[in-house]
Scaffold this active site. Structure first.
Site, short mmCIF file in Angstrom:
data_model
loop_
_atom_site.label_atom_id
_atom_site.label_comp_id
_atom_site.label_asym_id
_atom_site.label_seq_id
_atom_site.Cartn_x
_atom_site.Cartn_y
_atom_site.Cartn_z
N ASN A 258 0.86 -1.19 0.00
CA ASN A 258 0.00 0.00 0.00
C ASN A 258 0.89 1.24 0.00
OD1 ASN A 258 -1.92 1.99 0.40
ND2 ASN A 258 -2.35 1.43 2.52
N LYS B 184 -0.05 4.27 -0.28
CA LYS B 184 -0.71 5.42 0.34
C LYS B 184 -0.52 6.66 -0.55
CE LYS B 184 -0.17 3.20 4.82
NZ LYS B 184 0.00 3.38 6.28
N HIS C 236 -9.41 0.84 5.29
CA HIS C 236 -8.14 1.03 5.98
C HIS C 236 -8.36 1.97 7.15
CE1 HIS C 236 -3.98 2.26 6.74
NE2 HIS C 236 -3.61 1.17 6.09
N GLU D 19 -6.82 4.42 8.18
CA GLU D 19 -6.65 5.84 7.86
C GLU D 19 -7.90 6.41 7.19
OE1 GLU D 19 -1.88 5.09 7.49
OE2 GLU D 19 -3.05 5.38 5.65
N GLU E 255 -4.96 -5.05 10.62
CA GLU E 255 -3.95 -4.03 10.85
C GLU E 255 -4.24 -3.32 12.17
OE1 GLU E 255 -1.88 -2.59 6.89
OE2 GLU E 255 -3.66 -1.42 7.36
N GLY F 270 2.88 2.16 10.90
CA GLY F 270 3.83 3.24 10.75
C GLY F 270 4.54 3.65 12.02
N SER G 193 3.76 -2.32 10.40
CA SER G 193 5.21 -2.35 10.62
C SER G 193 5.84 -3.68 10.20
CB SER G 193 5.54 -2.02 12.08
OG SER G 193 5.10 -0.72 12.42
#
Length: 243
Positions: free
Chosen positions: A10, A12, A89, A91, A159, A165, A203
């Site tokens: 991904n 992003k 996701h 985010e 996730e 991240g 990660s």
């Protein structure tokens, strides 16, 4: 069918045409014994697909067309060369306040367009610390995965929000617990629930990939930052191929 191994990257909101050199390098370096997917920003979908690698979008609208400035329909992703689309996701859930119901509707649209939906679930740090992880994951699976989902048209990615991240990774036992729960819930609901590919994301990097892929019911990974460079992503693909 058994769950397929999938290494998904991904990108992003990263990447320009110059980044296509990383695709060339990945294709040169990786000798995959698994499926490999790159999900670049929408501006690069056509160009990445032209390289001959499986390509996905990072979101789609639930409607097939209409007055939705800035949005992309699933059929438009398909037309640009995509075979997959990431949905739900964390985010998107956080930054755009997406609900389980909206994600399920987008997944239906993806399926109708002939795309494979990569549906993401995951708990926040607060939810993890309060002991609510399994309840959160169960609720997200129930609400985000539509009834039309099958092992052929849907991938589930776990996730944990607090590991994306941050460089932090759940313990093997924590990953195993959630993946076992997901397998159980999918098997209860779908006739082919045992065959859904279940990915771990958060990660993932060359140094921990082999350990993660050795965990039961982990069939691959949804990789963020480490997918941007072939030098980082190719070893992850190799680790999954060897798992």
């Amino acid at each position: 069918m058994a769950p397929r191994k999938l290494a998904a990257g991904n990108w992003k909101m990263n990447g320009t045409l110059a980044s296509l050199a990383q695709i060339d390098q990945l294709l040169a370096d990786a000798v995959p014994g698994c499926d490999v997917l790159i999900c670049p920003p929408a501006t690069l979908i056509h160009a990445v697909a032209a390289k001959g690698i499986a390509t996905g979008g990072q979101d789609c609208h639930a409607n097939a067309s209409g007055a939705h400035t800035g949005d992309i329909a699933a059929a438009q992703l398909k037309d640009a060369g995509a075979s997959h689309v990431i949905l739900g996701h964390s985010e998107r859930r956080t930054d755009h306040a997406e609900t389980d119901a909206q994600i399920a509707a987008k997944s239906v649209a993806a399926h109708e367009a002939g795309l494979i939906a990569v549906i993401c679930v995951g708990e926040t740090e607060t939810q993890r610390d309060s002991g609510a992880t399994l309840d959160v994951i169960s609720a997200q699976l129930a609400g985000s995965v539509p009834d039309c989902a099958t092992a052929a048209n849907t991938v589930i990615a776990y996730e944990p929000v607090w590991a994306i991240g941050t460089g932090r990774t759940p313990t093997d036992a924590q990953i195993a617990e959630v993946h076992a729960l997901m397998r159980e819930r999918l098997s209860e609901r779908f006739a082919d629930g045992a065959d859904f590919s279940l990915l771990y994301g958060g990660s993932v990097k060359p140094g921990n990939a082999a350990e993660i892929f050795a965990i039961a019911h982990v069939n691959g990974a949804l990789v963020g930052g480490a997918s941007l460079k072939a030098a980082d992503f190719a070893p992850i693909v190799a680790a999954l191929s060897a798992a």
